[in-house]
Design an enzyme around this catalytic site. Structure first.
Site, PDB file in Angstrom:
ATOM      1  N   ASP A 165       0.822  -1.210   0.000  1.00 35.21           N
ATOM      2  CA  ASP A 165       0.000   0.000   0.000  1.00 35.21           C
ATOM      3  C   ASP A 165       0.859   1.264   0.000  1.00 35.21           C
ATOM      4  OD1 ASP A 165      -2.010   1.887   0.377  1.00 35.21           O
ATOM      5  OD2 ASP A 165      -2.171   1.506   2.532  1.00 35.21           O
ATOM      6  N   ASP A 175      -1.980   5.836  -5.150  1.00 41.20           N
ATOM      7  CA  ASP A 175      -2.252   4.953  -4.017  1.00 41.20           C
ATOM      8  C   ASP A 175      -2.643   3.554  -4.463  1.00 41.20           C
ATOM      9  OD1 ASP A 175      -2.924   3.811  -1.624  1.00 41.20           O
ATOM     10  OD2 ASP A 175      -4.627   5.115  -1.205  1.00 41.20           O
TER      11      ASP A 175
END
Length: 427
Positions: free
Chosen positions: A21, A208
């Site tokens: 992430d 992201d």
């Protein structure tokens, strides 16, 4: 090279599946001491007593994600990621997972690849330790996400380099504008061939890998979803503002009233210095200013804020007032659901426009086939818009999030050494 669902090993034999992430910076895994969270019972857990390299830390910590929160305590151990062994890595042993998404998720934990500036507890991220321990040849990592749901390989994450077989041409690089997230500056974007105008002077965006869709401010996401025929929840508040204040908003903007003062002048939002703000945003509004306001007041203010942006776009397009008001009313019908998602007619994909983003003065386009997500088959098939409304309040926002819908189309390089992000067509 690592598959994006690679197994992570904490001082064998603890094998854990993690999400890589770029929107967070901590490594966390479920702890064997997680007794009261259902999610922990469905996932692999770390047991420190089985590790000869474990070092106790014990400091408590908590992380809040968009889909839920986790809490636990810090521990230290060696961490193996693919063939790389990161020594003395501090991570979070999670004892509580507070979201159904963690129960249903196919992952056990999360490995954050953001900057230390947003690391909870100021813990040194795994990637930093990889660099400091000379485990990588170059201070870059790169993502290729496979958008073929039938493929066995979900993607590839390369630590220390770039895999040339997963992109075409050259990467376009733009500087990181703020360390924390991998934040960049994004220019204007187009619906079909028409500019939305909102980001002509630049908008902040983060890249992201931990966000599935492409998220942005509600007013513009609503325009996009209207243009592609996505249907959300009809907002009574939005239609009420159009009906009662549409003409006034139009006239005030034409008369020269600054856009950030229109809704305050109409009494729908309160003043905070020289700017109007929604009464529902606690991060910018003092508590005493909010006393006496209701949820309905907040919704009317938010609806007015959106309408000001929409009217500005209509004035830019030189539409008549009557045509603009009719358009605003239709946009209200395309407001996304409370979770930010909107549904699309699967049979209309071929007629939808491309959506183009400007990054580094170059357009990056998404076709309907690329920004529509399909689930199910036959008459049970559902098509979901890849654009989701998400309003990040100041000072951190407004903020766009280029999630997996975008990264699946464009191979992405995160250059830690030069503090820049690069995009090239995925192959």
């Amino acid at each position: 090279m690592l598959n994006t669902w690679e197994k992570l090993v904490l001082a064998r034999p603890h094998k854990t599946s993690v999400i890589f992430d770029t929107g967070s910076s901590n490594l966390w895994v479920p702890s064997s001491k997680c007794y009261f969270s259902i999610a922990c019972y469905f996932h692999s857990k770390y047991k420190s007593s089985l590790s000869s390299t474990y070092i106790k830390n014990g400091n408590s910590c908590e992380i809040h994600y968009g889909s839920g929160s986790i809490s636990g305590f810090l521990s230290q151990d060696n961490v193996q990621v693919g063939g790389l062994v990161v020594k003395d890595q501090v991570f979070i042993e999670v004892t509580k997972e507070g979201s159904l998404s963690f129960v249903l998720g196919k992952f056990d934990g999360i490995l954050g690849l953001g900057f230390q500036e947003i690391s909870v507890g100021n813990v040194v991220p795994v990637w930093y330790n990889m660099v400091q321990q000379d485990l990588v040849d170059d201070e870059v990592f790169s993502f290729w996400l496979n958008r073929n749901p039938e493929a066995k390989e979900g993607g590839e994450l390369v630590f220390g380099g770039v895999d040339p077989k997963h992109f075409k041409g050259k990467h376009t690089y733009v500087p990181v504008t703020k360390k924390g997230y991998w934040q960049i500056n994004m220019g204007d974007f187009l619906i079909g061939n028409h500019s939305t105008g909102l980001c002509e002077e630049g908008c902040a965006a983060i890249v992201d890998s931990g966000t599935s869709l492409l998220a942005g401010p509600t007013p513009i996401i609503t325009e996009i979803n209207h243009a592609i025929g996505a249907e959300g929840v009809v907002s009574a508040e939005c239609k009420e503002v159009v009906s009662q204040y549409g003409d006034l908003i139009w006239e005030l903007l034409i008369s020269g009233v600054k856009p950030n003062k229109v809704c305050a002048q109409l009494g729908l939002c309160i003043f905070n210095g020289d700017e109007y703000v929604s009464t529902g945003i606690e991060s910018v509004v003092e508590k005493e200013n909010k006393e006496g306001s209701s949820a309905g007041d907040d919704l009317l203010c938010i609806a007015c804020e959106m309408l000001v942006i929409w009217v500005q776009n209509q004035l830019r397009e030189k539409e008549t007032k009557e045509a603009a008001i009719n358009y605003l009313d239709k946009l209200c019908e395309s407001l996304p659901s409370p979770m930010g998602e909107s549904v699309i007619d699967c049979n209309s994909i071929s007629t939808m426009p491309n959506i183009s983003f400007t990054i580094g003065d170059k357009p990056f386009s998404l076709t309907p086939e690329q920004y529509v997500l399909k689930t199910g088959e036959g008459i049970a098939q559902v098509c979901i818009s890849g654009f989701m409304a998400l309003d990040v309040p100041p000072p951190r926002g407004p903020l766009w999030i280029l999630g997996d819908v975008f990264m699946g189309v464009y191979h992405t390089v995160f250059d830690y050494g030069n503090l820049e992000v690069g995009f090239a067509e995925a192959a």
